[in-house]
Design a protein around this motif. Structure first.
Motif, PDB file in Angstrom:
ATOM      1  N   ARG A  28     -10.940  10.150   7.502  1.00  0.00           N
ATOM      2  CA  ARG A  28     -10.907  11.606   7.595  1.00  0.00           C
ATOM      3  C   ARG A  28     -12.300  12.167   7.822  1.00  0.00           C
ATOM      4  NH1 ARG A  28      -6.647  12.252   2.569  1.00  0.00           N
ATOM      5  NH2 ARG A  28      -4.730  12.296   3.834  1.00  0.00           N
TER       6      ARG A  28
ATOM      7  N   THR B  77       3.128  -0.814   6.364  1.00  0.00           N
ATOM      8  CA  THR B  77       2.775  -1.872   5.422  1.00  0.00           C
ATOM      9  C   THR B  77       3.315  -3.212   5.900  1.00  0.00           C
ATOM     10  OG1 THR B  77       4.708  -1.151   4.129  1.00  0.00           O
ATOM     11  CG2 THR B  77       2.562  -0.388   3.413  1.00  0.00           C
TER      12      THR B  77
ATOM     13  N   ALA C 235      -0.856   8.034   7.307  1.00  0.00           N
ATOM     14  CA  ALA C 235      -2.032   8.823   7.681  1.00  0.00           C
ATOM     15  C   ALA C 235      -3.058   7.973   8.428  1.00  0.00           C
ATOM     16  CB  ALA C 235      -2.653   9.452   6.445  1.00  0.00           C
ATOM     17  N   LEU C 236      -3.244   6.737   8.013  1.00  0.00           N
ATOM     18  CA  LEU C 236      -4.148   5.846   8.725  1.00  0.00           C
ATOM     19  C   LEU C 236      -3.658   5.603  10.153  1.00  0.00           C
ATOM     20  CD1 LEU C 236      -4.953   3.314   5.875  1.00  0.00           C
ATOM     21  CD2 LEU C 236      -6.626   4.739   7.071  1.00  0.00           C
TER      22      LEU C 236
ATOM     23  N   LEU D  65      -8.916   5.598   4.123  1.00  0.00           N
ATOM     24  CA  LEU D  65      -8.365   6.862   4.613  1.00  0.00           C
ATOM     25  C   LEU D  65      -9.373   7.992   4.416  1.00  0.00           C
ATOM     26  CD1 LEU D  65      -6.153   8.614   5.782  1.00  0.00           C
ATOM     27  CD2 LEU D  65      -5.116   8.726   3.503  1.00  0.00           C
ATOM     28  N   THR D  66     -10.014   8.033   3.266  1.00  0.00           N
ATOM     29  CA  THR D  66     -11.034   9.047   3.022  1.00  0.00           C
ATOM     30  C   THR D  66     -12.159   8.945   4.051  1.00  0.00           C
ATOM     31  OG1 THR D  66     -10.572   9.111   0.645  1.00  0.00           O
ATOM     32  CG2 THR D  66     -12.724   9.908   1.350  1.00  0.00           C
TER      33      THR D  66
ATOM     34  N   THR E  48       2.454   6.824   2.319  1.00  0.00           N
ATOM     35  CA  THR E  48       1.841   8.044   2.848  1.00  0.00           C
ATOM     36  C   THR E  48       0.441   7.759   3.371  1.00  0.00           C
ATOM     37  OG1 THR E  48       3.118   9.417   1.317  1.00  0.00           O
ATOM     38  CG2 THR E  48       1.166  10.411   2.303  1.00  0.00           C
ATOM     39  N   THR E  49      -0.293   6.926   2.658  1.00  0.00           N
ATOM     40  CA  THR E  49      -1.638   6.537   3.096  1.00  0.00           C
ATOM     41  C   THR E  49      -1.569   5.734   4.392  1.00  0.00           C
ATOM     42  OG1 THR E  49      -2.421   6.500   0.811  1.00  0.00           O
ATOM     43  CG2 THR E  49      -3.709   5.272   2.440  1.00  0.00           C
TER      44      THR E  49
ATOM     45  N   ALA F  83       0.846  -1.192   0.000  1.00  0.00           N
ATOM     46  CA  ALA F  83       0.000   0.000   0.000  1.00  0.00           C
ATOM     47  C   ALA F  83       0.883   1.243   0.000  1.00  0.00           C
ATOM     48  CB  ALA F  83      -0.903  -0.006   1.234  1.00  0.00           C
ATOM     49  N   ASP F  84       0.335   2.345  -0.473  1.00  0.00           N
ATOM     50  CA  ASP F  84       1.056   3.611  -0.476  1.00  0.00           C
ATOM     51  C   ASP F  84       1.458   3.982   0.951  1.00  0.00           C
ATOM     52  OD1 ASP F  84       1.780   6.308  -1.717  1.00  0.00           O
ATOM     53  OD2 ASP F  84       0.313   6.891  -0.186  1.00  0.00           O
TER      54      ASP F  84
ATOM     55  N   ALA G  95      -7.036   0.799   0.968  1.00  0.00           N
ATOM     56  CA  ALA G  95      -6.391   1.747   1.881  1.00  0.00           C
ATOM     57  C   ALA G  95      -6.786   3.190   1.614  1.00  0.00           C
ATOM     58  CB  ALA G  95      -4.872   1.582   1.817  1.00  0.00           C
ATOM     59  N   ALA G  96      -6.776   3.606   0.352  1.00  0.00           N
ATOM     60  CA  ALA G  96      -7.102   4.993   0.032  1.00  0.00           C
ATOM     61  C   ALA G  96      -8.542   5.314   0.403  1.00  0.00           C
ATOM     62  CB  ALA G  96      -6.851   5.260  -1.449  1.00  0.00           C
TER      63      ALA G  96
END
Length: 234
Positions: free
Chosen positions: A187, A54, A19-20, A183-184, A15-16, A12-13, A179-180
């Motif tokens: 938030r 990750t 943030a999680l 995260l949305t 940065t994501t 997974a990214d 994951a993305a």
């Protein structure tokens, strides 16, 4: 079980994942529909530990940490090492020396479905670790297992490259592909909770903040003055 080491799986990214981790286990768990939580058995070795990264996975035999040594080589910055055993084990498969090696590689923590030891040293190092037991019982390095294959911890399937979020509330897994989106959702949930927090600070009640009065009425809950109760009883 096939004795295999899978190299450089998709992750997974980062940065994501980071943030999680900042949102924390409870928020992420709720944001993805109350799924992915490994359960209350997974506890941090020291209070205040928090991470998001990750997954690199290792499947070991009970009392044998050979494949953790193998997995260290597959870890890179931003990873969280996830260790499962192919049958129940509380042995201390992980300690300060492993943590030293992983910290040097930028690994953000470890999650074990077994025991951890050297707790004081892990705390002093501030190396995050979650496990189902604390045990000084040592291990051997004798039996092959696997690295970077799907493993099951706390009833949750964790694949290499998934996001692992962990804090004082436990551990939650987020599928790499989701994951993305999670995260949305996290938030959005955090923003909603901040708005509710402001209302609580202003003196409002949860009954009004969450709009529960109509629900209580629909459920048949009555508010009755004490003086109107028969003989003062409900």
């Amino acid at each position: 079980m096939r004795n295999v080491v899978v190299t450089d799986p998709p992750r997974a990214d980062l940065t994501t994942a980071t943030a999680l981790g900042e949102h924390g286990v409870a928020t992420v768990h709720e944001a993805q529909g109350r799924t992915g939580y490994l359960g209350p058995a997974f506890r941090p070795a020291w209070p205040g530990a928090r991470t998001g990264g990750t997954a690199v996975t290792a499947l070991c035999w009970p009392g044998d940490n050979l494949m953790i040594h193998v997995a260290v080589e597959q870890c890179r910055e931003g990873d969280v090492l996830v260790v499962a055993t192919n049958s129940p084990s509380t042995d201390g498969l992980f300690g300060e020396l492993f943590a030293t090696a992983l910290a040097q590689r930028g690994v953000r923590g470890v999650v074990l479905g077994s025991g951890v030891r050297d707790v004081a040293e892990l705390h002093e190092m501030r190396f995050p670790a979650w496990s189902t037991a604390v045990s000084a019982q040592g291990s051997v390095k004798a039996t092959p297992g696997a690295v970077n294959v799907p493993v099951v911890l706390g009833g949750q399937l964790i694949s290499p490259g998934d996001v692992v979020v962990a804090d004082d509330d436990g551990v939650v897994r987020v599928e790499r592909e989701r994951a993305a989106a999670v995260l949305t959702a996290s938030r959005a949930r955090a923003e909603k909770e901040e708005a509710n927090r402001a209302r609580f600070r202003a003196g409002e009640l949860g009954l009004d903040v969450y709009g529960m009065r109509e629900k209580l009425a629909a459920l048949g809950v009555e508010y009755v003055p004490h003086a109107e109760l028969p003989e003062g009883r409900a």
